[in-house]
Scaffold this active site. Structure first.
Site, PDB file in Angstrom:
ATOM      1  N   ALA A   1      -6.675   4.342 -27.392  1.00 51.41           N
ATOM      2  CA  ALA A   1      -7.914   4.360 -26.621  1.00 51.41           C
ATOM      3  C   ALA A   1      -8.830   5.498 -27.056  1.00 51.41           C
ATOM      4  O   ALA A   1     -10.055   5.380 -26.971  1.00 51.41           O
ATOM      5  CB  ALA A   1      -7.602   4.464 -25.128  1.00 51.41           C
ATOM      6  N   THR A   2      -8.265   6.603 -27.529  1.00 48.86           N
ATOM      7  CA  THR A   2      -9.113   7.707 -28.000  1.00 48.86           C
ATOM      8  C   THR A   2     -10.021   7.221 -29.124  1.00 48.86           C
ATOM      9  O   THR A   2     -11.241   7.441 -29.106  1.00 48.86           O
ATOM     10  CB  THR A   2      -8.237   8.878 -28.507  1.00 48.86           C
ATOM     11  OG1 THR A   2      -7.435   9.350 -27.419  1.00 48.86           O
ATOM     12  CG2 THR A   2      -9.084  10.003 -29.058  1.00 48.86           C
TER      13      THR A   2
ATOM     14  N   GLN B   1      -6.249   2.973 -18.275  1.00 43.03           N
ATOM     15  CA  GLN B   1      -5.385   3.047 -17.081  1.00 43.03           C
ATOM     16  C   GLN B   1      -5.526   1.811 -16.200  1.00 43.03           C
ATOM     17  O   GLN B   1      -4.777   1.657 -15.229  1.00 43.03           O
ATOM     18  CB  GLN B   1      -5.754   4.279 -16.235  1.00 43.03           C
ATOM     19  CG  GLN B   1      -5.513   5.602 -16.897  1.00 43.03           C
ATOM     20  CD  GLN B   1      -4.035   5.981 -16.958  1.00 43.03           C
ATOM     21  OE1 GLN B   1      -3.193   5.451 -16.229  1.00 43.03           O
ATOM     22  NE2 GLN B   1      -3.710   6.908 -17.835  1.00 43.03           N
TER      23      GLN B   1
ATOM     24  N   SER C   1      -5.255   0.898 -24.492  1.00 46.93           N
ATOM     25  CA  SER C   1      -4.213   1.661 -25.179  1.00 46.93           C
ATOM     26  C   SER C   1      -2.872   0.965 -24.990  1.00 46.93           C
ATOM     27  O   SER C   1      -2.521   0.591 -23.871  1.00 46.93           O
ATOM     28  CB  SER C   1      -4.150   3.078 -24.594  1.00 46.93           C
ATOM     29  OG  SER C   1      -3.043   3.772 -25.133  1.00 46.93           O
ATOM     30  N   GLY C   2      -2.107   0.816 -26.074  1.00 42.53           N
ATOM     31  CA  GLY C   2      -0.807   0.147 -25.986  1.00 42.53           C
ATOM     32  C   GLY C   2       0.189   0.894 -25.119  1.00 42.53           C
ATOM     33  O   GLY C   2       0.912   0.295 -24.316  1.00 42.53           O
TER      34      GLY C   2
ATOM     35  N   CYS D   1      -3.335  15.881 -21.984  1.00 44.28           N
ATOM     36  CA  CYS D   1      -3.991  16.566 -23.093  1.00 44.28           C
ATOM     37  C   CYS D   1      -4.496  17.936 -22.689  1.00 44.28           C
ATOM     38  O   CYS D   1      -4.595  18.820 -23.511  1.00 44.28           O
ATOM     39  CB  CYS D   1      -5.133  15.733 -23.647  1.00 44.28           C
ATOM     40  SG  CYS D   1      -5.638  14.408 -22.602  1.00 44.28           S
TER      41      CYS D   1
END
Ligand SMILES: *Cc1c(COP(=O)(O)O)cnc(C)c1O
Length: 396
Positions: free
Chosen positions: A75-76, A187, A207-208, A334
């Site tokens: 996703a980033t 999310q 995102s996986g 993060c």
């Protein structure tokens, strides 16, 4: 499983791999390792077919067409391509709009992408949220009326407090203003229904590893009708319709596809079971610790999130250290290496001391009632020990 394995309640940071996902991936590590772009031979074509089937599964989770899904590393990367790619493409076409609007509670990768654009002459606007974590739609309307806006980026579900933004309303306002609408749905996928048509979404990031799939893969949905054009970030072989050069990791794509299929099929089942575990945990904590408070809107939230402020005097870092058998966090993974209190909680208006007394608990598909009981007992006992150590000596 190790017998004294800690209880994992940090499912916002990452989810465990579903065993069914691992099973789907195995042949693509062990038997057919071919490059899915090597379509000149049979093994390559077989890998390509598997990747394309996975793309269709990911698309189905969000109501998209397969060809609108671009695989990324996560996703980033998807957020970076969406935000920088949209802004740079528009500028390259002589588009005079400069404003890019987002929320104060976004993931760092969205906030930093938007802020990075200011060096290229764009105008980042970071809107505040209310004390419940929801975007004030009037503030968005005002910002859109104030200057021609290229892009609105608003997350679907917050990774710290679990609140669900009103995507259809945000999408409608963006569309009315002629702006593109991007949402970071890392999310939200598998937790709340997502529909790019009904929600007016032009760009959506996934995102996986947030949906019980593998780490290292994600996706960006890019609307085709009307077509959304983006400038790629990578130069290279032109894979993924030129938007994301680089060899596709077929095993990860297959796993991501299977995770998306399971997420779509089991979303309601998961949400019901997870809500039950959440209630069990809340009841146990409330019985043991007086005055624990939930952050974020009490109803517009996903089932698995508990963002809890403990009574005054609690230091969440010390609490976690005193309960090492429980894996929870004080904020997003993060930024938790830094000692700074969560900027998301600060955006809700929490004073610094309260932000420092707050734990993020993430319940997931594989959390059992026994896990919940162990976690509640461990946290309560740790809190009592710390509170007793803080209390002044009794006077005789
Ligand atoms: C985890 C997360 C990301 C980053 O996803 P990666 O796939 O790890 O790059 C972005 N946004 C949100 C809301 C997240 O929860």
């Amino acid at each position: 499983m190790r017998p004294n394995r800690p209880v994992y309640l940090d499912n916002h940071a990452t989810t465990p791999l579903d065993p069914r996902v691992l099973a789907a991936m195995r042949p693509w590590w062990e038997e057919n390792f071919a490059n899915p772009h090597s379509v000149e031979h049979a093994m390559g074509r077989e890998a390509e077919d598997a990747v394309e089937a996975a793309r269709a599964q990911v698309a189905a989770l969000i109501g998209a067409e397969a060809r609108e899904v671009v695989f990324t590393s996560g996703a980033t990367e998807a957020n970076n391509i969406a935000i920088k790619g949209a802004a740079r493409f528009a500028a390259s076409q002589g588009d005079g709009r400069r404003r890019v609007v987002t929320l104060a509670t976004e993931h760092k990768c969205v906030l930093e992408s938007v802020r990075d654009l200011s060096a290229e002459g764009f105008e980042p606007v970071v809107l505040p949220v209310g004390p419940d974590g929801l975007l004030d739609l009037a503030a968005l309307r005002d910002s859109l009326a104030d200057a021609p806006t290229l892009l609105v980026s608003a997350m679907a579900v917050n990774n710290e407090i679990g609140v669900v933004q009103d995507l259809p309303a945000i999408g409608a306002l963006a569309k009315e203003a002629g702006a593109l609408f991007h949402t970071d749905a890392a999310q939200a996928a598998g937790r709340v229904p997502l529909d790019v048509q009904g929600m007016g979404i032009d760009l959506l990031s996934l995102s996986g590893h947030k949906i019980y799939g593998p780490k290292g893969i994600g996706a960006l949905y890019v609307r085709r009708r009307p077509r959304v054009r983006l400038a790629p970030l990578f130069s290279g072989g032109g894979q993924e319709r030129g938007l994301r050069s680089g060899t596709l990791p077929a095993p990860l794509a297959v796993g991501f596809g299977e995770a998306a299929r399971l997420a779509a099929a089991e979303m309601a089942l998961d949400a019901g079971r997870i809500a039950g575990q959440r209630e069990r945990l809340v009841a146990a904590l409330n019985a043991a610790v007086p005055g624990v408070r939930l952050n974020g809107h009490p109803e517009r939230r996903v089932a698995g999130n508990l963002n809890l402020t403990f009574p005054a005097g609690t230091d969440a870092q010390a609490l976690m250290a005193a309960a090492p058998e429980v894996c929870v966090s004080t904020g997003s993974a993060c930024s938790s290496a830094a000692v700074e209190p969560s900027y998301v909680l600060r955006a809700l208006g929490l004073p610094e001391a309260e932000a420092r007394a707050t734990l993020r608990i993430g319940i997931g598909r594989f959390t059992s009632p026994a896990d919940v009981d162990r976690a509640a007992a461990g946290l309560a006992a740790a809190w009592r020990r710390l509170a007793a150590a803080r209390a002044p000596e009794p006077v005789e």
